[in-house]
Design an enzyme around this catalytic site. Structure first.
Site, PDB file in Angstrom:
ATOM      1  N   THR A 133      21.635  64.567  -1.820  1.00  0.00           N
ATOM      2  CA  THR A 133      22.732  63.875  -1.135  1.00  0.00           C
ATOM      3  C   THR A 133      22.263  62.601  -0.440  1.00  0.00           C
ATOM      4  O   THR A 133      21.087  62.490  -0.065  1.00  0.00           O
ATOM      5  CB  THR A 133      23.344  64.830  -0.090  1.00  0.00           C
ATOM      6  OG1 THR A 133      24.273  64.103   0.716  1.00  0.00           O
ATOM      7  CG2 THR A 133      22.289  65.422   0.832  1.00  0.00           C
ATOM      8  N   ASP A 134      23.212  61.696  -0.199  1.00  0.00           N
ATOM      9  CA  ASP A 134      22.887  60.496   0.585  1.00  0.00           C
ATOM     10  C   ASP A 134      22.711  60.820   2.071  1.00  0.00           C
ATOM     11  O   ASP A 134      22.181  60.000   2.830  1.00  0.00           O
ATOM     12  CB  ASP A 134      23.964  59.412   0.398  1.00  0.00           C
ATOM     13  CG  ASP A 134      25.361  59.844   0.816  1.00  0.00           C
ATOM     14  OD1 ASP A 134      25.544  60.994   1.272  1.00  0.00           O
ATOM     15  OD2 ASP A 134      26.295  59.018   0.689  1.00  0.00           O
ATOM     16  N   GLU A 135      23.134  62.031   2.485  1.00  0.00           N
ATOM     17  CA  GLU A 135      23.048  62.358   3.919  1.00  0.00           C
ATOM     18  C   GLU A 135      21.614  62.453   4.418  1.00  0.00           C
ATOM     19  O   GLU A 135      21.371  62.439   5.622  1.00  0.00           O
ATOM     20  CB  GLU A 135      23.790  63.672   4.218  1.00  0.00           C
ATOM     21  CG  GLU A 135      25.253  63.595   3.867  1.00  0.00           C
ATOM     22  CD  GLU A 135      26.119  64.607   4.612  1.00  0.00           C
ATOM     23  OE1 GLU A 135      25.655  65.225   5.576  1.00  0.00           O
ATOM     24  OE2 GLU A 135      27.278  64.754   4.201  1.00  0.00           O
ATOM     25  N   TYR A 159      22.641  70.653   7.778  1.00  0.00           N
ATOM     26  CA  TYR A 159      22.752  70.598   6.308  1.00  0.00           C
ATOM     27  C   TYR A 159      21.837  69.513   5.746  1.00  0.00           C
ATOM     28  O   TYR A 159      21.039  69.764   4.824  1.00  0.00           O
ATOM     29  CB  TYR A 159      24.209  70.320   5.910  1.00  0.00           C
ATOM     30  CG  TYR A 159      24.359  69.778   4.504  1.00  0.00           C
ATOM     31  CD1 TYR A 159      24.146  70.596   3.398  1.00  0.00           C
ATOM     32  CD2 TYR A 159      24.708  68.440   4.284  1.00  0.00           C
ATOM     33  CE1 TYR A 159      24.265  70.088   2.094  1.00  0.00           C
ATOM     34  CE2 TYR A 159      24.833  67.935   2.997  1.00  0.00           C
ATOM     35  CZ  TYR A 159      24.610  68.751   1.913  1.00  0.00           C
ATOM     36  OH  TYR A 159      24.727  68.255   0.635  1.00  0.00           O
ATOM     37  N   LYS A 163      18.590  69.693   3.136  1.00  0.00           N
ATOM     38  CA  LYS A 163      18.537  68.989   1.853  1.00  0.00           C
ATOM     39  C   LYS A 163      17.324  68.051   1.833  1.00  0.00           C
ATOM     40  O   LYS A 163      16.641  67.923   0.812  1.00  0.00           O
ATOM     41  CB  LYS A 163      19.825  68.188   1.612  1.00  0.00           C
ATOM     42  CG  LYS A 163      21.056  69.027   1.330  1.00  0.00           C
ATOM     43  CD  LYS A 163      20.970  69.863   0.069  1.00  0.00           C
ATOM     44  CE  LYS A 163      21.035  69.042  -1.200  1.00  0.00           C
ATOM     45  NZ  LYS A 163      21.109  69.919  -2.416  1.00  0.00           N
TER      46      LYS A 163
HETATM   47  P1  NAD Z   1      29.521  73.851  -3.566  1.00  0.00           P
HETATM   48  O1  NAD Z   1      29.344  74.404  -2.189  1.00  0.00           O
HETATM   49  O2  NAD Z   1      30.893  73.619  -4.093  1.00  0.00           O
HETATM   50  O3  NAD Z   1      28.801  74.816  -4.628  1.00  0.00           O
HETATM   51  C1  NAD Z   1      27.525  75.353  -4.390  1.00  0.00           C
HETATM   52  C2  NAD Z   1      27.292  76.431  -5.442  1.00  0.00           C
HETATM   53  O4  NAD Z   1      25.968  76.973  -5.224  1.00  0.00           O
HETATM   54  C3  NAD Z   1      28.260  77.604  -5.319  1.00  0.00           C
HETATM   55  O5  NAD Z   1      28.720  77.972  -6.608  1.00  0.00           O
HETATM   56  C4  NAD Z   1      27.422  78.717  -4.697  1.00  0.00           C
HETATM   57  O6  NAD Z   1      27.850  80.015  -5.075  1.00  0.00           O
HETATM   58  C5  NAD Z   1      26.047  78.389  -5.254  1.00  0.00           C
HETATM   59  N1  NAD Z   1      24.947  78.922  -4.438  1.00  0.00           N
HETATM   60  C6  NAD Z   1      24.822  78.865  -3.092  1.00  0.00           C
HETATM   61  N2  NAD Z   1      23.675  79.467  -2.712  1.00  0.00           N
HETATM   62  C7  NAD Z   1      23.057  79.878  -3.842  1.00  0.00           C
HETATM   63  C8  NAD Z   1      21.842  80.551  -4.106  1.00  0.00           C
HETATM   64  N3  NAD Z   1      21.018  80.919  -3.123  1.00  0.00           N
HETATM   65  N4  NAD Z   1      21.507  80.815  -5.399  1.00  0.00           N
HETATM   66  C9  NAD Z   1      22.355  80.476  -6.414  1.00  0.00           C
HETATM   67  N5  NAD Z   1      23.525  79.852  -6.211  1.00  0.00           N
HETATM   68  C10 NAD Z   1      23.879  79.536  -4.943  1.00  0.00           C
HETATM   69  O7  NAD Z   1      28.655  72.527  -3.618  1.00  0.00           O
HETATM   70  P2  NAD Z   1      28.909  71.194  -4.431  1.00  0.00           P
HETATM   71  O8  NAD Z   1      29.805  70.319  -3.644  1.00  0.00           O
HETATM   72  O9  NAD Z   1      29.252  71.534  -5.813  1.00  0.00           O
HETATM   73  O10 NAD Z   1      27.452  70.552  -4.373  1.00  0.00           O
HETATM   74  C11 NAD Z   1      26.504  70.788  -5.399  1.00  0.00           C
HETATM   75  C12 NAD Z   1      25.199  70.119  -5.017  1.00  0.00           C
HETATM   76  O11 NAD Z   1      25.420  68.727  -4.844  1.00  0.00           O
HETATM   77  C13 NAD Z   1      24.604  70.604  -3.703  1.00  0.00           C
HETATM   78  O12 NAD Z   1      23.209  70.647  -3.844  1.00  0.00           O
HETATM   79  C14 NAD Z   1      25.010  69.560  -2.693  1.00  0.00           C
HETATM   80  O13 NAD Z   1      24.074  69.481  -1.633  1.00  0.00           O
HETATM   81  C15 NAD Z   1      24.974  68.319  -3.555  1.00  0.00           C
HETATM   82  N6  NAD Z   1      25.870  67.235  -3.117  1.00  0.00           N
HETATM   83  C16 NAD Z   1      27.219  67.463  -2.980  1.00  0.00           C
HETATM   84  C17 NAD Z   1      28.044  66.409  -2.628  1.00  0.00           C
HETATM   85  C18 NAD Z   1      29.534  66.567  -2.478  1.00  0.00           C
HETATM   86  O14 NAD Z   1      30.203  65.601  -2.116  1.00  0.00           O
HETATM   87  N7  NAD Z   1      30.115  67.728  -2.755  1.00  0.00           N
HETATM   88  C19 NAD Z   1      27.504  65.136  -2.419  1.00  0.00           C
HETATM   89  C20 NAD Z   1      26.126  64.971  -2.523  1.00  0.00           C
HETATM   90  C21 NAD Z   1      25.319  66.016  -2.915  1.00  0.00           C
HETATM   91  O1  DAU Z   2      27.663  62.359   1.509  1.00  0.00           O
HETATM   92  C1  DAU Z   2      27.493  63.454   0.671  1.00  0.00           C
HETATM   93  C2  DAU Z   2      27.996  64.710   1.364  1.00  0.00           C
HETATM   94  O2  DAU Z   2      29.410  64.649   1.354  1.00  0.00           O
HETATM   95  C3  DAU Z   2      27.512  65.982   0.676  1.00  0.00           C
HETATM   96  O3  DAU Z   2      26.108  66.059   0.765  1.00  0.00           O
HETATM   97  C4  DAU Z   2      28.143  67.221   1.330  1.00  0.00           C
HETATM   98  O4  DAU Z   2      27.777  68.381   0.613  1.00  0.00           O
HETATM   99  C5  DAU Z   2      29.648  67.050   1.294  1.00  0.00           C
HETATM  100  O5  DAU Z   2      30.249  68.149   1.964  1.00  0.00           O
HETATM  101  C6  DAU Z   2      30.068  65.737   1.945  1.00  0.00           C
HETATM  102  O6  DAU Z   2      29.790  65.765   3.354  1.00  0.00           O
HETATM  103  P1  DAU Z   2      30.814  65.179   4.436  1.00  0.00           P
HETATM  104  O7  DAU Z   2      30.551  65.822   5.728  1.00  0.00           O
HETATM  105  O8  DAU Z   2      30.843  63.694   4.391  1.00  0.00           O
HETATM  106  O9  DAU Z   2      32.206  65.704   3.770  1.00  0.00           O
HETATM  107  P2  DAU Z   2      33.511  66.315   4.424  1.00  0.00           P
HETATM  108  O10 DAU Z   2      34.535  66.395   3.341  1.00  0.00           O
HETATM  109  O11 DAU Z   2      33.236  67.559   5.198  1.00  0.00           O
HETATM  110  O12 DAU Z   2      33.955  65.205   5.448  1.00  0.00           O
HETATM  111  C7  DAU Z   2      34.217  63.873   5.008  1.00  0.00           C
HETATM  112  C8  DAU Z   2      34.537  63.051   6.238  1.00  0.00           C
HETATM  113  O13 DAU Z   2      35.787  63.499   6.764  1.00  0.00           O
HETATM  114  C9  DAU Z   2      33.527  63.222   7.349  1.00  0.00           C
HETATM  115  O14 DAU Z   2      33.391  61.993   8.037  1.00  0.00           O
HETATM  116  C10 DAU Z   2      34.167  64.258   8.257  1.00  0.00           C
HETATM  117  C11 DAU Z   2      35.646  63.969   8.101  1.00  0.00           C
HETATM  118  N1  DAU Z   2      36.538  65.125   8.231  1.00  0.00           N
HETATM  119  C12 DAU Z   2      36.256  66.247   7.522  1.00  0.00           C
HETATM  120  C13 DAU Z   2      37.075  67.363   7.608  1.00  0.00           C
HETATM  121  C14 DAU Z   2      36.756  68.617   6.821  1.00  0.00           C
HETATM  122  C15 DAU Z   2      37.667  65.050   9.045  1.00  0.00           C
HETATM  123  O15 DAU Z   2      37.924  64.020   9.681  1.00  0.00           O
HETATM  124  N2  DAU Z   2      38.474  66.142   9.139  1.00  0.00           N
HETATM  125  C16 DAU Z   2      38.224  67.308   8.468  1.00  0.00           C
HETATM  126  O16 DAU Z   2      39.005  68.293   8.615  1.00  0.00           O
END
Ligand code: NAD
Ligand code: DAU
Length: 356
Positions: A133-135, A159, A163
């Site tokens: 992630t970019d975080e 989180y 990561k």
């Molecule tokens: P998600 O939470 O939707 O899915 C995570 C999946 O991993 C789930 O299916 C869960 O059951 C599985 N999992 C959790 N713990 C596990 C374990 N110990 N062993 C096997 N499986 C396990 O997450 P996502 O949004 O699909 O993100 C996928 C990846 O991308 C993550 O590594 C996350 O950090 C990264 N990422 C997500 C975002 C985003 O915006 N969603 C952005 C940047 C990076």
């Molecule tokens: O940047 C990549 C990340 O993006 C991933 O690594 C994470 O897995 C993914 O969950 C996401 O993180 P964020 O914290 O940015 O996503 P989220 O959807 O939780 O929140 C997006 C923005 O919206 C953040 O600034 C928080 C805000 N927010 C979120 C929720 C759930 C609100 O204002 N209200 C809300 O109820």
């Protein structure tokens, strides 16, 4: 030839597998613990398809992973598995430490042993692709340049810290043990099958349910939004041509303040599914207490990926968000199932105790 994908029942992993199977015949084995975020129904269309196998299990289960690697003989492992929600990591980080750090460590060790045993071309061609992630880069001021791959790691949430730790482990396994790894760091994904705890699907769900649309703090936090299909195409590109030991930032070139994202969602919903009383969904916007340690701005400089491998996102925010809203409107049952927990019954009914 086969891929081992971890976390493929989650949001991004399931989109990746669906796109992969739509584009070719190479089989995919999906190792997923099926936490609250993992939903086998996301890939229900592939049950019975010889190209797709779901194995319920933990990336931290060394014996299971070793046995899977030996049986599947994948040419690549793609690690999507993680605890992914920042707010949950603030409430309690234990699962994040276990999966994102300890789990990644155990996975790396199992993969290293497997890779060492490969011969010739299979050994040379093997890849471990780590999805991050970019975080990990922390937060930006309004005038800072976007995150480049050379930025320092400055994670701010539990989180992001886990990561970052996993990225460091992956890097070290390459540097010390020679494991052929590539890491990708992407921005906020959005699109179909996004669990409705995250901002975009939560707002769509709450809007249609007549509930408040919670905006943390002043809503001026900025995120870069990447359509999930574009993220999947970037991962395929990196898997095919990325340089070993390198990291690649993946972004959508779509920086938006949260409030603007929510107002855009409301405008699409007003047009596509107007409220019965004629009022805008925007009237449901409610400002709530800010997230502790809330990062102010993320932005991605994805030029390395474009320069080296020619990748650019296909979607603009306008096209991607409209597709997303239309998908949620067309799939109310999916939202109903994941929010009610009914999809867990689906797991039992479909796979029983002996999950394949
Ligand atoms: P998600 O939470 O939707 O899915 C995570 C999946 O991993 C789930 O299916 C869960 O059951 C599985 N999992 C959790 N713990 C596990 C374990 N110990 N062993 C096997 N499986 C396990 O997450 P996502 O949004 O699909 O993100 C996928 C990846 O991308 C993550 O590594 C996350 O950090 C990264 N990422 C997500 C975002 C985003 O915006 N969603 C952005 C940047 C990076
Ligand atoms: O940047 C990549 C990340 O993006 C991933 O690594 C994470 O897995 C993914 O969950 C996401 O993180 P964020 O914290 O940015 O996503 P989220 O959807 O939780 O929140 C997006 C923005 O919206 C953040 O600034 C928080 C805000 N927010 C979120 C929720 C759930 C609100 O204002 N209200 C809300 O109820």
């Amino acid at each position: 030839m086969a891929l081992l994908v971890t976390g493929g029942a989650g949001f991004i992993g399931s989109n990746f597998i669906r796109d992969w199977l739509a584009l070719g015949d190479e089989p995919v084995v999906n190792l997923d613990k099926l936490t609250y975020a993992g939903n086998p129904a996301n890939l229900g269309q592939y049950v019975g398809d010889r190209r797709y196998t779901l194995v319920q299990g933990d990336i931290g289960d060394a014996a299971l992973v070793a046995q899977l690697l030996a049986t599947v003989q994948p040419r690549a492992v793609l690690n999507f598995a993680a605890e992914s929600h920042v707010d949950r990591s603030i409430l309690g980080a234990d699962d994040f430490i276990q999966t994102n750090i300890v789990g990644t460590f155990r996975l790396l060790e199992a993969v290293r042993a497997y890779w060492k045993g490969l011969q010739g071309e299979a050994h040379a061609a093997f890849r471990f692709l780590h999805v991050s992630t970019d975080e990990v880069y922390g937060t930006l001021s309004p005038t800072d340049p976007p995150f480049a791959e050379t930025n320092r790691y400055e994670p701010n949430s539990p989180y992001a810290a886990t990561k970052a730790a996993s990225d460091h482990l992956v890097r070290a396994w390459h540097h010390t043990h020679g494991l052929p790894v590539i890491t990708t760091n992407c921005s906020n994904n959005y699109g179909p099958y996004h669990f409705p705890e995250k901002l975009i699907p939560l707002v769509i769900h709450n809007a249609l349910a007549g509930k408040p649309l919670p905006i943390y703090g002043d809503g001026q936090q900025v995120r870069d939004w990447l359509y999930v299909g574009d993220h999947c195409s970037a991962i395929r590109t990196v898997l095919a041509g990325g340089r070993l030991g390198e990291t690649y930032n993946i972004g959508g070139w779509n920086e938006k303040p949260n409030l603007e994202v929510v107002r855009t969602l409301c405008a699409h919903l007003d047009a596509l599914a107007p409220r019965a009383d004629g009022a805008s969904y925007a009237t449901q916007i409610t400002f709530v207490k800010d997230r502790p340690g809330h990062d102010r701005r993320y932005a991605i400089d994805a030029r390395k990926l474009e320069r080296e491998l020619g990748w650019r996102p296909a979607e603009t925010f306008d096209t991607g968000i409209e597709k997303t809203v239309r998908w949620y409107l067309a799939n109310p049952q999916w939202v109903q199932d994941v929010t009610s927990g009914a999809y867990r019954e689906w797991v039992g009914a479909q796979y029983g105790a002996a999950t394949p």
